[in-house]
Scaffold this motif. Structure first.
Motif, short mmCIF file in Angstrom:
data_model
loop_
_atom_site.label_atom_id
_atom_site.label_comp_id
_atom_site.label_asym_id
_atom_site.label_seq_id
_atom_site.Cartn_x
_atom_site.Cartn_y
_atom_site.Cartn_z
N LYS A 18 39.38 49.65 54.14
CA LYS A 18 40.67 49.31 54.72
C LYS A 18 41.17 47.96 54.21
O LYS A 18 42.38 47.72 54.18
CB LYS A 18 40.58 49.31 56.24
N SER A 19 40.25 47.09 53.81
CA SER A 19 40.67 45.82 53.21
C SER A 19 41.32 46.06 51.86
O SER A 19 42.32 45.42 51.51
CB SER A 19 39.47 44.89 53.05
N LEU A 20 40.77 47.00 51.09
CA LEU A 20 41.38 47.33 49.80
C LEU A 20 42.80 47.86 49.99
O LEU A 20 43.69 47.59 49.16
CB LEU A 20 40.54 48.39 49.07
N MET A 21 43.03 48.60 51.07
CA MET A 21 44.37 49.15 51.34
C MET A 21 45.33 48.09 51.85
O MET A 21 46.53 48.34 51.94
CB MET A 21 44.29 50.26 52.38
N GLY A 22 44.82 46.92 52.25
CA GLY A 22 45.68 45.90 52.84
C GLY A 22 45.95 46.12 54.31
O GLY A 22 46.86 45.49 54.88
N ILE A 23 45.16 46.98 54.95
CA ILE A 23 45.34 47.25 56.38
C ILE A 23 44.60 46.20 57.21
O ILE A 23 45.06 45.78 58.25
CB ILE A 23 44.85 48.67 56.72
N ILE A 24 43.43 45.79 56.74
CA ILE A 24 42.66 44.72 57.37
C ILE A 24 42.69 43.52 56.44
O ILE A 24 42.45 43.65 55.23
CB ILE A 24 41.20 45.16 57.63
N GLU A 25 42.99 42.35 56.99
CA GLU A 25 43.14 41.15 56.18
C GLU A 25 41.87 40.31 56.23
O GLU A 25 41.46 39.87 57.30
CB GLU A 25 44.33 40.32 56.66
N PRO A 26 41.22 40.09 55.09
CA PRO A 26 40.01 39.25 55.07
C PRO A 26 40.34 37.78 55.20
O PRO A 26 41.49 37.36 55.00
CB PRO A 26 39.40 39.56 53.70
N GLU A 27 39.32 36.98 55.53
CA GLU A 27 39.53 35.53 55.66
C GLU A 27 39.58 34.84 54.30
O GLU A 27 40.30 33.86 54.12
CB GLU A 27 38.40 34.89 56.49
N HIS A 28 38.78 35.33 53.36
CA HIS A 28 38.70 34.69 52.05
C HIS A 28 38.67 35.76 50.97
O HIS A 28 38.27 36.89 51.21
CB HIS A 28 37.43 33.82 51.94
N GLY A 29 39.07 35.36 49.76
CA GLY A 29 38.92 36.23 48.61
C GLY A 29 40.20 36.85 48.12
O GLY A 29 41.28 36.65 48.68
N GLN A 30 40.07 37.61 47.04
CA GLN A 30 41.19 38.29 46.40
C GLN A 30 40.88 39.77 46.22
O GLN A 30 39.73 40.16 46.00
CB GLN A 30 41.49 37.69 45.02
#
Length: 589
Positions: A48-60
């Motif tokens: 879901k982070s790859l989809m941009g649904i969940i936003e991580p604290e750090h990274g690209q």
């Protein structure tokens, strides 16, 4: 060739729990990659982070060179159009049949005619073996059919990147094998970059070109299938063999925090492919399992590129080194005040987004009318039943009070002011929030836990514009309509109890309407109905879209939605009433 996906230094936490830290990898374009790991290691969160649904604290997260993490939501919606996603349970829209579910992305993002859409949909349904089921609703088909329908929907826009979450979940071994073969055939036909999240060992052995593994909040290994399956790394070896003995325990709390030093610098004896580890307790696979091949003798374009990449040494095996890795940054758990401020800010942001989306096109007119009819249908009768005793109580109380002070002639005016300005808007919104708002919250909450909302986002469709705006407008319209109805019923009820029960004079009751009441009183009542209806809709939608997993999460969201709306309603009513009395002089003043 498929799209490019590169992940650099990605970290994600929920509260004090760090899910994973400093994850870096690159998905080879056009190839099939599998991400493994014990349950609870954050594989679905990573997806879901790859989809941009969940936003991580750090990274690209670079999708064809564009950072999904730093992008605005409008940019993310465009980037998501490159994706096709198969969610764990299919995430089909329950109100649409299979055909409409598969056709949904085409109707949203293309100008194809219905004939062209039908040709594409039937082609994809035929590809996944679902011809003849297009008229059925999701509740009428099996779990395996839902997954295949979800796969067909993910393919209709010819995506460059296909993400697949637990394709074997809930399926028997035969259907799991069939689905794995179908994924290979899809990759052959589309040459799309594919990432499969799974903990099915057989699937991991035979399907992908590359494998990675998450364990104890880290990506412990990532590389070509040929090297990953033949490694002696203790964690990977134990997981792939299903051995109860090793560093992986029943839960993270029982996992071994330290392992014997492992030398990854020496190549395997007798040559072999890539870099391998030697560990006394490891049980490496001695023979590389046969990889699934496309049916009908077809050749996967990516398989040739993969072999060339591996043989040329351009695909080094990544193995985490605990000594060199930086520790996960400490995460502070927000306190109650911080969480309350955060929720308030989220509601305010949703209000602004909803207001802006109301004026965007396309406008979901049909959905708005359906929601308006639904809210009115579940609210009008309770509103009337509450309005009658409410108006009666006000009339009785005011009638008694005016008799005591000798001002019986003003009973009608006082009743009208009390009902129109205060009782009608409050009664209406209480009912709208308690009936319509609760149903809206439950509906969106169930869609959230079934991944329907995430599926909509991934397809580049804004849930705010498609779902929230129609429901908020429906609550506003229902509140305004029912406010007028409740006002009439309340005044009539007050007339009946004042004249019949208390023996008042009909002429005096009616004549007093014009003594103190004015047209501005009616407008302020309708203004309150608009504001209260907006609040009821926004709170219901906010809680529904932020529902915790499971049926309990939906129930809690409904309860919170109703309680918060009631508290906010009385506070806002006080503010509006105070401002009105200060800004609008009373009649005769």
């Amino acid at each position: 060739m498929g799209g490019s996906v590169e992940v650099h230094g990605l970290s994600k936490s929920f509260g004090r729990q760090n899910i994973w830290h400093d994850v870096s990898l690159a998905l080879p374009p056009g190839e099939i990659t599998a991400l493994l790991g014990p349950s609870g290691t954050g594989k679905s969160v990573f997806l879901k982070s790859l989809m941009g649904i969940i936003e991580p604290e750090h990274g690209q997260i670079l999708i064809d060179g564009v950072d999904m993490v730093a992008a605005k939501e409008s940019q993310r919606l465009e980037l998501r159009k490159k994706f096709g996603v198969l969610f764990q349970d299919g995430a089909l829209f329950g109100s649409m049949n299979v055909y409409d579910n598969v056709a949904f992305p085409l109707r949203e993002h293309t100008r194809n005619s219905e004939t062209e859409i039908r040709d594409i949909v039937m082609e994809k349904l035929d590809m996944v073996g679902l011809l003849g089921t297009e008229h059925k609703l999701p509740g009428e088909i099996s779990g395996g059919m839902k997954k295949r329908a979800g796969l067909a929907r993910s393919l209709v826009t010819d995506p460059e990147i296909i993400l697949i979450d637990e394709p074997d979940s809930g399926l028997d071994p035969v259907r799991t094998s069939n689905l794995a073969q179908l994924l290979v055939d899809v990759n052959t036909a589309t040459d799309a970059t594919m990432l499969v999240v799974t903990h099915n060992i057989e699937l991991a052995r035979t399907l992908p070109d590359n494998l990675g593994m998450l364990y104890r909040r880290e990506l412990v290994m990532f590389g070509p299938r040929e090297e990953f399956l033949l490694t002696d790394h203790p964690v990977v070896s134990q997981f792939m063999s299903g051995d109860p003995e090793g560093p992986i325990g029943m839960s993270e709390e029982t996992d071994h925090r330290t392992m014997d030093p492992v030398d990854y610098s020496e190549p395997p004896a007798g040559g072999g492919v890539g870099v391998m580890a030697r560990h006394a307790g490891a049980r490496p696979i001695e023979v590389l399992p046969h990889q699934l091949a496309p049916r009908n003798g077809n050749v996967r374009p990516s398989s040739a590129r993969h072999r060339e990449r591996v043989s040329s040494g351009a695909a080094p095996l990544y193995v985490a080194d605990d000594d060199d890795r930086e520790p996960a940054p400490p995460v502070r758990r927000p306190g109650p005040a911080t969480r309350a401020l955060g929720s308030t800010g989220d509601v305010f942001a949703l209000s602004l987004d909803t207001t802006r989306a109301t004026f965007r096109r396309p406008f979901a007119a049909r959905e708005t009318l359906e929601q308006f009819w639904f809210v009115v249908s579940v609210s009008w009768l309770p509103a009337l039943l509450v309005a009658i005793p409410f108006g009666a109580v006000i009339a009785l109380q005011l009638g008694t009070l005016t008799v005591q002070v000798g001002a019986q002639s003003f009973t009608g005016a006082a009743s009208v002011l009390a009902v129109v300005q205060q009782a009608a808007p409050i009664v209406t919104t209480l009912v709208v929030a308690g009936a319509g708002g609760a149903a809206i919250c439950a509906d969106l909450g169930s869609r959230t836990i079934k991944d329907e909302i995430d599926a909509m986002r991934v397809m580049g469709v804004s849930p705010i514009q498609r779902l929230v705006v129609p429901r908020v407008l429906a609550c506003i319209g229902a509140a305004v309509l029912l406010n007028g109805l409740v006002s009439v019923v309340g005044v009539v009820g007050g007339y009946f109890f004042n004249v019949v029960v208390q023996g008042g004079t009909p002429g005096a009751y009616l004549a007093s309407f014009t003594a103190l009441a004015q047209i501005a009183d009616l407008w302020v009542g309708e203004l309150k109905a608009v504001v209260f209806g907006f609040l009821a809709g926004i709170i219901a939608c906010h809680r529904g879209l932020n529902t915790a997993p499971g049926p309990k999460g939906v129930g809690d969201s409904v309860n919170q939605s109703v309680v918060v709306t009631f508290l906010l309603l009385f506070f806002v009513n006080f503010v509006i009433t105070t401002l009105y009395l200060q800004l609008v002089p009373g009649k005769g003043a």
